[in-house]
Design a protein around this motif. Structure first.
Motif, PDB file in Angstrom:
ATOM      1  N   ARG A 190      -2.075   2.366  -8.227  1.00 47.13           N
ATOM      2  CA  ARG A 190      -1.483   2.937  -7.028  1.00 47.13           C
ATOM      3  C   ARG A 190      -1.705   1.939  -5.888  1.00 47.13           C
ATOM      4  O   ARG A 190      -2.817   1.422  -5.726  1.00 47.13           O
ATOM      5  N   ASN A 191      -0.634   1.680  -5.109  1.00 54.21           N
ATOM      6  CA  ASN A 191      -0.734   0.745  -3.975  1.00 54.21           C
ATOM      7  C   ASN A 191      -1.282  -0.615  -4.401  1.00 54.21           C
ATOM      8  O   ASN A 191      -2.061  -1.249  -3.679  1.00 54.21           O
ATOM      9  N   ARG A 193      -3.467  -1.252  -6.526  1.00 56.22           N
ATOM     10  CA  ARG A 193      -4.900  -1.183  -6.826  1.00 56.22           C
ATOM     11  C   ARG A 193      -5.094  -0.400  -8.118  1.00 56.22           C
ATOM     12  O   ARG A 193      -4.402   0.590  -8.381  1.00 56.22           O
ATOM     13  N   HIS A 211      -5.978   7.202  -3.330  1.00 58.07           N
ATOM     14  CA  HIS A 211      -4.696   6.493  -3.154  1.00 58.07           C
ATOM     15  C   HIS A 211      -3.522   7.408  -3.472  1.00 58.07           C
ATOM     16  O   HIS A 211      -2.521   6.971  -4.021  1.00 58.07           O
ATOM     17  N   GLU A 223      -9.937   5.154  -6.339  1.00 56.31           N
ATOM     18  CA  GLU A 223     -10.479   3.824  -6.589  1.00 56.31           C
ATOM     19  C   GLU A 223     -11.996   3.929  -6.395  1.00 56.31           C
ATOM     20  O   GLU A 223     -12.474   4.035  -5.257  1.00 56.31           O
TER      21      GLU A 223
END
Length: 458
Positions: A190-191, A193, A211, A223
Motif C-alpha cells: 500500500r502506498n 510500502r 496505510h 506497516e
C-alpha cells in the motif's frame, strides 16, 4: 493539369491499392498520391515497380514491414533538445531502422539492376546500426530496461531484490507473532510500502503505521514499526534505480539524436519501399501490368478491367440467374473495341480498345446495360493510374502522359444551380474545354440526354 478525379472514383481506387501497404507511412503515401507532374518522376515510379517485381521473382529478394508503427512522434521528440524518448518510442525507431538497414543490405548486391530502389536506401549510413544495436541490447521487447543496461543498474537491482527478500521475511515473522490478529498471512503493498493485513478489531495489537483499509472495512493495512526502516531503505534503492534508468534512457536518446538525419532517411526509405511493394501486391492480385508511357498520343489497352468493379464482383455472392452477372458491366458493342466472355458468372468482362493520333475519337454505342459507361470509366481510371505511377489491370497497356483526363459521366442535375441534366452536361463540357491541356483524354457519357430528342441528338 486537370483531372476528373472524383467522377472517375480515383480516391476509392487509392483506398483499394493502399490495403496492400503494411505500414501507416505506406498508407499515407497513397492518400497523398496524385497524377505525377513530370515524366522523370513517372518513369522512376514505374521503374521502381518493375525492379521490385524482378528482384522478387528472379532473385528472391524481398522485404516485409508488417508490425511496424509510424515513428513520426518519436522523431518529433528527437528534434527537441534534451527531451528523452520513452522506451516504446525508442523501440519503434529501432524496428523501422532495422528494417531499412535490412532492405539496404538486400538491395545493395542488385544495385546495378535496381538503380531506382537503390536510390531510396543508398544514403542510409551503416553507422546507424551502432545506435540501434545499443537500444536493442539495453531495452527488452516489452520496453523494460534490461538489467545489463549498466553495471550500476545491475548492482542496484540485486540490492533491491535482497532488501525486498529481507523485508518480506521480517513481515512474515511479524504476522506469525501477531497470531489471530492477522486477516490473511499475505504480505501486500500500500502506498509503495510493504504492509501486513490486520483485522480491524485487533488494530491495537500490532504497532505501526496504518496505510488504509480494505473496501469492506474489515482489514487495516499496517506497516509494523520494525519494518519502517527497511521500507525506507527499499524506497531509497528504488529512487536510485529510477535515476539510473533516466540516465540510461537519456544517453540512448542522445545517441539516436546524433543519428537523426539517418533515422529520417530510414523512415522515408521504409515508407517508399512499402508504397512500392503495395503496388506490386496489387499488381499480383489484379493481374496488372506496368504500363508503357507512349511518346505519342496512342492509348492502347488490351483486356482492360475496372479494378473497383472487379473487387465488387469478387466480394459478391455467386450469380444464380440466367445471364452472367458481369455481362451488364462489361460487354461492349462498338467498332474499335472487343470483349471476351467471362469464365464464370462473377468474372469481369475485359475490354480492349485503342485511340491514336490518326483515330483520336471513338463513339461507343449499344443496348442499355451493355457496359458502355464502364468502358469509359475503365479508360479514364486506368489512364489516371498509369500517370500516377500505378500498375493497371490489363494484359497490355500503352498510355500517353496525359496532362488532362476529363470526364462528364452520370446525371449531374443541379437544383441549387437551377440546371437541368442537359444544361449540367453542357456546363461541364464548357468547363472541360477551358481546363483541357493537351495531350488529353476526354470522356463524354450520353451528353445529349435530358432534353428534347432532336436537340439532344444534335
Amino acid at each position: 493539369m486537370s483531372y476528373s478525379l472524383e467522377t472517375l472514383e480515383y480516391a476509392k481506387l487509392l483506398e483499394l491499392v493502399s490495403r496492400h501497404a503494411q505500414t501507416p507511412m505506406g498508407v499515407e503515401r497513397f492518400a497523398d498520391l496524385r497524377p505525377l507532374a513530370t515524366r522523370t518522376e513517372l518513369d522512376a515510379a514505374l521503374d521502381a515497380i518493375s525492379e521490385t517485381i524482378a528482384l522478387n521473382e528472379e532473385k528472391q529478394v524481398t522485404w516485409s514491414f508488417s508490425g511496424l508503427e509510424d515513428p513520426s512522434d518519436a522523431v518529433a521528440i528527437l528534434k527537441i533538445q534534451n527531451a528523452t524518448l520513452e522506451p516504446n518510442f525508442m523501440l519503434e525507431v529501432s524496428r523501422v531502422c532495422n528494417q531499412a538497414l535490412f532492405a539496404r543490405s538486400s538491395i545493395s548486391p542488385e544495385k546495378e539492376t535496381a538503380p531506382v530502389l537503390w536510390s531510396f536506401v543508398e544514403n542510409i549510413p551503416p553507422s546507424l546500426l551502432g545506435a540501434i544495436d545499443q537500444v536493442n541490447k539495453k531495452l527488452l521487447p516489452g520496453g523494460e530496461i534490461d538489467d545489463s543496461a549498466s553495471p550500476e543498474l545491475a548492482k542496484l537491482r540485486r540490492e533491491i531484490n535482497a532488501q525486498r527478500s529481507r523485508l518480506t521475511k521480517s513481515l512474515e515473522a511479524a504476522m506469525r507473532a501477531a497470531g489471530t490478529a492477522i486477516q490473511d498471512e499475505i504480505v501486500t503493498m500500500r502506498n509503495d510500502r510493504y504492509v501486513i493485513p490486520v483485522k480491524t478489531d485487533f488494530r491495537g495489537k500490532v504497532g505501526g503505521v496504518a496505510h488504509g483499509f480494505s473496501s469492506s472495512g474489515s482489514t487495516v493495512f499496517v506497516e509494523p514499526l520494525e519494518a519502517i526502516e527497511a521500507n525506507n531503505e527499499l524506497q531509497n534503492l528504488k529512487g536510485k534505480e529510477e535515476r539510473e534508468i533516466a540516465r540510461i534512457l537519456f544517453a540512448l536518446t542522445e545517441s539516436l539524436r546524433e543519428q537523426l538525419p539517418a533515422i529520417e532517411m530510414a523512415v522515408d526509405a521504409v515508407a517508399e519501399l512499402d508504397f512500392i511493394k503495395a503496388k506490386v501486391e496489387f499488381a499480383r492480385r489484379f493481374r496488372a501490368v506496368v504500363p508503357i508511357i507512349a511518346d505519342n498520343e496512342t492509348l492502347d489497352l488490351v483486356d482492360a478491367r475496372h479494378p473497383l468493379l472487379e473487387e465488387n464482383l469478387r466480394n459478391s455472392p455467386p450469380y444464380k440467374g440466367g445471364v452472367a452477372a458481369a455481362s451488364a458491366d462489361g460487354v461492349v458493342l462498338s467498332a474499335g473495341t472487343k470483349s471476351t466472355k467471362p469464365e464464370t458468372a462473377n468474372d469481369i468482362v475485359p475490354s480492349s480498345f485503342s485511340l491514336t493520333q490518326q483515330n483520336a475519337i471513338m463513339i461507343i454505342s449499344g443496348a442499355n446495360a451493355g457496359g458502355k459507361t464502364v468502358v469509359l470509366k475503365t479508360a479514364g481510371l486506368l489512364s489516371l493510374m498509369a500517370i500516377s505511377g500505378l500498375p493497371v489491370p490489363a494484359s497490355k497497356a500503352k498510355i500517353p502522359f496525359y496532362r488532362s483526363v476529363l470526364a462528364d459521366i452520370g446525371d449531374h442535375q443541379s437544383l441549387s444551380a437551377n440546371l437541368s441534366t442537359f444544361s449540367s452536361h453542357m456546363s461541364n463540357i464548357a468547363q472541360m474545354i477551358r481546363e483541357c491541356v493537351p495531350p488529353s483524354l476526354v470522356l463524354l457519357d450520353e451528353a445529349g440526354t435530358g432534353t428534347d430528342p432532336d436537340e439532344g441528338s444534335a
